[in-house]
Structure formats: C-alpha cells, structure tokens
Design an enzyme around this catalytic site. Structure first.
Site, short mmCIF file in Angstrom:
data_model
loop_
_atom_site.label_atom_id
_atom_site.label_comp_id
_atom_site.label_asym_id
_atom_site.label_seq_id
_atom_site.Cartn_x
_atom_site.Cartn_y
_atom_site.Cartn_z
N HIS A 52 -3.83 -8.92 3.90
CA HIS A 52 -5.27 -8.93 4.10
C HIS A 52 -5.61 -9.71 5.36
O HIS A 52 -5.08 -10.81 5.58
CB HIS A 52 -5.99 -9.59 2.91
N ARG A 97 0.86 -1.18 0.00
CA ARG A 97 0.00 0.00 0.00
C ARG A 97 0.90 1.23 0.00
O ARG A 97 2.01 1.22 0.52
CB ARG A 97 -0.90 0.03 1.23
N ARG A 157 -0.70 -2.67 -6.89
CA ARG A 157 -0.99 -3.69 -5.89
C ARG A 157 -1.90 -4.76 -6.48
O ARG A 157 -1.68 -5.96 -6.29
CB ARG A 157 -1.64 -3.02 -4.68
N LYS A 217 -2.38 -2.32 7.97
CA LYS A 217 -3.46 -1.77 8.77
C LYS A 217 -3.36 -2.30 10.20
O LYS A 217 -3.13 -3.48 10.42
CB LYS A 217 -4.81 -2.13 8.15
N HIS A 272 -2.66 1.89 -6.23
CA HIS A 272 -3.31 0.64 -5.88
C HIS A 272 -3.42 -0.29 -7.08
O HIS A 272 -3.55 -1.52 -6.91
CB HIS A 272 -4.70 0.91 -5.29
N TYR A 303 -9.30 -11.26 -6.56
CA TYR A 303 -8.26 -11.45 -7.57
C TYR A 303 -8.43 -12.76 -8.33
O TYR A 303 -7.92 -12.89 -9.45
CB TYR A 303 -6.88 -11.37 -6.93
#
Length: 289
Positions: free
Chosen positions: A260, A136, A237, A160, A234, A269
């Site tokens: 994730h 990210r 990514r 995150k 992104h 994906y």
C-alpha cells in the site's frame, strides 16, 4: 492511456479503468453538445447528477470523478484550459464497508478440493502462495520463475506502478511450490511448445496464466469447495492482513507487505480486526447475547 501510466504511476488495470471513465465522459459531452475544453462547473455537476440518477454505484461515481479531476489538472498544466473547473466538484459519500475475508477453515476446504494431478498441484501452489503473501491476483500472474526464491523462502512482487517489494513465503507454501515446479509445471510447459517462457504459473496450453485466468480458477475451486460464491482472490489478501494484525504485527509492517502506498488504506484492517474481537467477546461472555 500510456500518459496515465507514466504521469500518475498507475497500474495497467487502473489506467484502463480511467481511460474507460474518460471515454464515457467524452461520449456524454458529444451527446450534450458540450466542448470538454470549455465545459462549465454547472455542466460537470449535471454530468455527475446524471450518473446518480442512473443509479451508478457510489464507488463508480467517485472513480469517474477522480478521472475527470485528473484530466482537468493535466489540461490546466498543459495550458489547454484557463481554470480547473472540476476542482470544486463534491465527492459522493461512500459507505465504509469491511472487506470480506476467509477463515483458516475455509482456506483449508479450498485447498482440499485440489487434486493430485498437474492442475491440482498448480492450483494448490497458487492458492497457498496467495494466502501466504497477500498478493494481488495481478501480481501473482506477473510472477516469473526467478521472482520466487524457495531457498530463502521469499517472493519478489511488482505492485501498482511496478513498485517492487519482497515478501516472505512460509514453509508450507514453499513445499507446495516445489511440488508444482518438480511435478506439474514441466508437463504444462511441454504443452506450450516453448511458449511458457519464464512464467511461474502456466495454463493448460502451457502459457502464462493471466489475472483473469487465475481469478476464474479461484472461483471454480470456491464452487467445488461449496464456499460463498461471493469470495474473490482479494478475500485471501484481506485475510492475510487481518491474520497478521491479530497476530501482533504493526500496521506499518502490514502496509509494506501489502504494497500500500498510503497507511490510511491499510487502516481498514484495524477495524476488521477489532470487529473480530467484538464478535468473540459477544460469543464468549455470559451476557454477550
């Protein structure tokens, strides 16, 4: 906002978004004369209906609803309200859109516009790292010198909720980083008169590049390369994840590399990868048209 980050383990960006959403809800309550601690289910539905009538995007409405649900769950736990009036609110239906990706040719065009001066070397190293790791933009901004081990070919990213993960960095990206660290970063650091600190990527003023500054750099290079103006960091990514799946990587490994928390987030994906196969089959098959 600090409570949002601590209690829900949210990234600073997500916490700011939630705080903004709750601020908008509080403004609506004041305007309508509604006490947030005594709001009814009908009044909350009225607020959501107003957002829909104002033509807010479905994802924006869904995010605001998520913030409100989180608020009332917390208020219930704290004993500030007697019931969770937001629990039964229906989420808006969201269209499932496939993320935009970049082809390897487009990435090459993007890298080719980077000059051989200190800014060009910095930007080329930044873009190669972005493509090599699927990071990210906020994770790249937060990188310190010690987070990149060029000898081992790996980088330590903080995702995150400050969740740490180690991702491999291929040889080409390593060489671009070595070039930047040897020939470009010292020049940029000298401009900052000691402000550079441990930051990996530095601005023209010798300071850590923020996520917004890196995003602006990406957009400028996209424009120079004559690529789709809608491409964002992104997209790299997304391309990283798709290329891994096309190359035979399993979904769980891709999940770990992307950072994730849920496998369901990574599953988008698989749809993207399948779409590529369909497109290739249509182009190659004699009756594909």
């Amino acid at each position: 906002m600090s409570q949002l980050r601590e209690l829900r383990n949210l990234s600073p960006q997500t916490a700011r978004g939630y705080a903004s959403d709750l601020g908008s809800f509080a403004s609506w309550c004041r305007r309508e004369g509604v006490d947030p601690l005594r709001v009814t289910h009908r009044e909350l539905r009225s607020y959501m209906a107003e957002l829909a009538q104002a033509r807010y995007a479905g994802r924006t409405v869904a995010r605001r609803l998520s913030a409100i649900r989180g608020l009332y769950r917390w208020l219930l736990r704290e004993g500030e309200v007697e019931q969770d009036v937001a629990a039964a609110l229906a989420s808006p239906r969201l269209a499932r859109t496939l993320p935009k990706t970049m082809s390897d040719e487009e990435v090459s065009r993007l890298l080719d516009v980077c000059e051989d001066d200190e800014l060009g070397m910095r930007d080329r190293a930044f873009l190669e790292l972005l493509y090599a790791t699927g990071a990210r933009i906020s994770e790249v901004s937060a990188l310190d010198l010690g987070d990149v081990d060029l000898g081992q070919g790996q980088a330590r990213l903080f995702g995150k909720g400050s969740k740490e993960r180690i991702v491999p960095v291929h040889r080409l990206a390593v060489s671009r980083l070595e070039e930047y660290l040897e020939r470009s970063r010292p020049l940029l650091a000298a401009r900052g008169r000691g402000a550079a600190g441990k930051a990996l990527f530095l601005s023209t003023r010798g300071r850590r590049m923020s996520a917004d500054a890196l995003r602006t750099t990406f957009e400028r290079r996209v424009a120079q390369a004559g690529l789709d103006a809608g491409l964002t960091p992104h997209a790299m990514r997304h391309s990283f994840a798709t290329e891994l799946l096309n190359g035979g990587a399993d979904l769980r490994s891709v999940q770990e590399l992307l950072g994730h928390s849920s496998l369901s987030t990574t599953q988008i994906y698989t749809h993207l990868s399948a779409q590529r196969l369909k497109d290739a089959a249509r182009q190659a098959h004699p009756r594909g048209e």
